[in-house]
Enzyme design. Structure first.
Site, PDB file in Angstrom:
ATOM      1  N   CYS A   1      -1.626  -6.024  -7.604  1.00  0.00           N
ATOM      2  CA  CYS A   1      -1.306  -5.232  -6.406  1.00  0.00           C
ATOM      3  C   CYS A   1       0.030  -5.650  -5.812  1.00  0.00           C
ATOM      4  CB  CYS A   1      -2.417  -5.360  -5.361  1.00  0.00           C
ATOM      5  SG  CYS A   1      -2.594  -7.030  -4.713  1.00  0.00           S
TER       6      CYS A   1
ATOM      7  N   CYS B   1      -8.674  -9.495  -2.540  1.00  0.00           N
ATOM      8  CA  CYS B   1      -7.884  -9.903  -1.371  1.00  0.00           C
ATOM      9  C   CYS B   1      -8.454 -11.202  -0.803  1.00  0.00           C
ATOM     10  CB  CYS B   1      -7.883  -8.815  -0.303  1.00  0.00           C
ATOM     11  SG  CYS B   1      -7.703  -7.140  -0.960  1.00  0.00           S
TER      12      CYS B   1
HETATM   13 FE1  FES Z   1      -4.153  -6.828  -3.198  1.00  0.00          FE
HETATM   14 FE2  FES Z   1      -5.333  -6.526  -0.934  1.00  0.00          FE
HETATM   15  S1  FES Z   1      -4.805  -4.936  -2.330  1.00  0.00           S
HETATM   16  S2  FES Z   1      -4.481  -8.330  -1.717  1.00  0.00           S
END
Ligand code: FES
Length: 144
Positions: A33, A102
């Site tokens: 991400c 996360c």
């Molecule tokens: Fe990667 Fe939240 S989407 S840390």
């Protein structure tokens, strides 16, 4: 989709910012991400006297950073090392499955900061792993 607790910590994060003369700093990132988290620790008598974070990432990353700092503040380093991403998620009344990583980032960031402190002070903690090299995250220093 998000619990009230997650929204609360996202809207008013606790312990956000940095510690200028931190005793330990850890930066971790998630390659998929692209989100980055940095934790700063102030350690006194083996306890986390202060902790701050900077997160360059999604809302859940901000909320999990905030909760993780609340959970480790005042704890001994050994106690802080036992705080898992599951504990962070539980304290936030859960996260959607797509956001579990996360909370993993929050656990890793705390561990990376403790690793840095341990390295600087010649300490060893069982099971504490060296974090991934953080040179990729240097550009975060230019983020406010
Ligand atoms: Fe990667 Fe939240 S989407 S840390």
């Amino acid at each position: 989709m998000y619990s009230d607790k997650v929204m609360e910590h996202f809207n008013s994060p606790h312990n956000m910012g940095e510690i200028e003369d931190a005793d330990g700093v850890g930066t971790v990132g998630n390659a998929k991400c692209g989100d980055i988290m940095r934790m700063y620790l102030k350690v006194e008598d083996g306890r986390i006297a202060d902790v701050r974070f900077k997160t360059f990432g999604c809302g859940a990353a901000v909320a999990t950073s905030s909760m993780a700092t609340d959970l480790v503040k005042g704890k001994t380093l050994e106690e802080a090392l036992t705080i898992t991403n599951k504990a962070v998620m539980e304290a936030l009344d859960g996260l959607p499955p797509a956001k579990i990583h996360c909370s993993v980032l929050a656990e890793e960031a705390i561990q990376a900061a403790i690793w840095d402190y341990a390295k600087k002070n010649g300490l060893h903690f069982d099971g504490l792993q060296e974090p991934t090299d953080d040179e990729h995250y240097e550009h975060m220093d230019n983020q406010e």
